[in-house]
Design an enzyme around this catalytic site. Structure first.
Site, PDB file in Angstrom:
ATOM      1  N   GLU A 124       0.232 183.836 123.663  1.00 38.60           N
ATOM      2  CA  GLU A 124      -0.133 184.511 122.125  1.00 38.60           C
ATOM      3  C   GLU A 124      -1.541 184.177 121.565  1.00 38.60           C
ATOM      4  O   GLU A 124      -1.128 184.442 120.347  1.00 38.60           O
ATOM      5  CB  GLU A 124       1.495 183.915 121.739  1.00 38.60           C
ATOM      6  N   GLU A 129      -3.528 192.463 131.811  1.00 40.55           N
ATOM      7  CA  GLU A 129      -4.007 192.516 132.883  1.00 40.55           C
ATOM      8  C   GLU A 129      -5.172 191.705 133.606  1.00 40.55           C
ATOM      9  O   GLU A 129      -5.558 190.676 133.230  1.00 40.55           O
ATOM     10  CB  GLU A 129      -4.655 193.737 133.099  1.00 40.55           C
ATOM     11  N   ARG A 177       7.448 148.490 127.159  1.00 43.96           N
ATOM     12  CA  ARG A 177       6.908 147.636 128.070  1.00 43.96           C
ATOM     13  C   ARG A 177       5.650 146.312 127.432  1.00 43.96           C
ATOM     14  O   ARG A 177       5.308 146.726 126.271  1.00 43.96           O
ATOM     15  CB  ARG A 177       5.421 148.750 128.020  1.00 43.96           C
TER      16      ARG A 177
END
Length: 382
Positions: free
Chosen positions: A360, A127, A264
């Site tokens: 969670e 909430e 790279r």
């Protein structure tokens, strides 16, 4: 504990990886940019049975074991954390909790629909004024003529924009209680929420409840036992899903970093030949492997119904979510400016990983739980 996957689990993993390669990896960055996953993807997840992965076959689900379910969350999470979020909220938080605590009538009514994905589910706990402090919720129920009137606001509710069934946790005279509330209940409206840092396609919403009239038969679990039964069960289920999804993020960072280091060159030689790059990769490898073992252990104990599975799931979520953040930070650093640009997935992994330490149960809540269990008896943790 046998760390080797069974033949069936290996077959599941191969199937999951094929699905992810074909249906998620090419599109995940687009979903992140547009802020939602299309109904067509939800339908494909449903067609594969993934939305009903752990729902028993008697209700139309796959009846999948927990280790395989962890692999599903890992592979989906490796490509798209928003899509993994759908599985978390629909399957772990809601379907599994309904399977454990629902009445026979509730299970017969809802589990076949949830298994098919014809109805999506969301879990309404958080909430505006209550997050980690679940006991501090303000959404209230009032008994009236065998029904209950619900009033309040739920916020940050994953996939509430498209869910057809909500578990709403409310407080009242008999204590905190969970209710099954259908989307078309008069007085229930959903306001979409944009601007989230990560898991941007998880279609968050704010649920407004104004005199929503719910029958007593829609109480989930015992009245007054909403925290002990429903919330604790749902968050434990969700932590396992998030732990495995975090492992997927870590793997993505590691795999993408290795490929980039091979291609790279800087200072006259490939990145992979620089000692500091090797250090970064080594750290990621060790952490991803450790998270994998913790998740596998949690899944094994969950399948065995070993009572230690709860603390082991918490430990897996704690480590894996922190690992995902560390791996994502290293991946951004290794890729340099390119790692900060939305032409690659690295920046998305970085943003999604941040969310894993909050949902969670935040990292700080996990630390409290793990420390309390360890002080009471270290044997259950180690």
């Amino acid at each position: 504990m046998d760390l080797e996957l069974t033949r069936e689990q290996k077959q599941y993993r191969a199937e999951f990886r094929h699905f992810v390669r074909e249906e998620l990896l090419p599109y995940a960055n687009d979903y992140d940019k547009q802020g939602f996953i299309p109904r067509s993807l939800i339908d494909k997840l449903a067609e594969k049975g993934y939305l009903g992965a752990v729902i028993p076959t008697a209700y139309g689900g796959l009846g999948m074991d927990q280790v395989s379910y962890g692999l599903l969350n890992e592979e989906i999470g490796r490509a798209c954390s928003s899509s993994r979020s759908l599985i978390t909220v629909h399957t772990s938080l809601t379907s599994e909790t309904l399977l454990r605590w629902g009445t026979t009538a509730q299970k017969e009514q809802w589990l076949p629909l949830l298994a098919k994905g014809s109805t999506l589910a969301a879990f309404g706990l958080s909430e505006p004024g209550a997050g980690s402090d679940a006991a501090g919720i303000a959404t209230a129920y009032l008994e009236q003529d065998g029904h209950y009137l619900l009033n309040g606001v739920k916020k940050w509710i994953t996939f509430s924009q498209v869910a057809g069934l909500f578990v709403i946790v409310a407080t009242g005279a008999a204590g905190i209680t969970a209710f099954l509330v259908e989307r078309d209940t008069p007085g229930l409206t959903v306001q979409p929420l944009d601007g989230i840092l990560g898991t941007r396609a998880s279609m968050l919403g704010e649920i407004h409840l104004k005199d929503c009239r719910v029958p007593a038969g829609n109480i989930l679990g015992r009245i007054g036992w909403g925290l002990q039964q429903i919330v604790n069960t749902a968050l434990d289920n969700g932590r396992y899903s998030v732990a495995c999804g975090s492992l997927g993020i870590g793997r993505a960072c590691l795999e993408d970093s290795i490929e980039y280091a091979k291609s790279r060159s800087q200072f006259g030689k490939p990145l992979k030949d620089h000692q500091l790059i090797k250090q970064k990769i080594t750290n990621m490898v060790a952490d991803v492997k450790a998270a994998s073992l913790l998740c596998r252990n949690a899944g094994y104990l969950r399948d065995k119904k070993n009572p230690d599975y709860v603390i082991q799931t918490t430990l897996a979520k704690y480590f894996a979510s922190r690992m995902a953040n560390a791996a994502a930070a290293e991946a951004v650093q290794l890729h340099g400016a390119l790692g900060c640009h939305d032409s690659l997935s690295i920046q998305r992994y970085f943003r999604d990983a941040r969310v894993m330490e909050i949902i969670e149960g935040s990292t700080e809540i996990q630390q409290i739980i793990i420390a309390d269990h360890s002080i009471a008896g270290l044997g259950a943790v180690l």
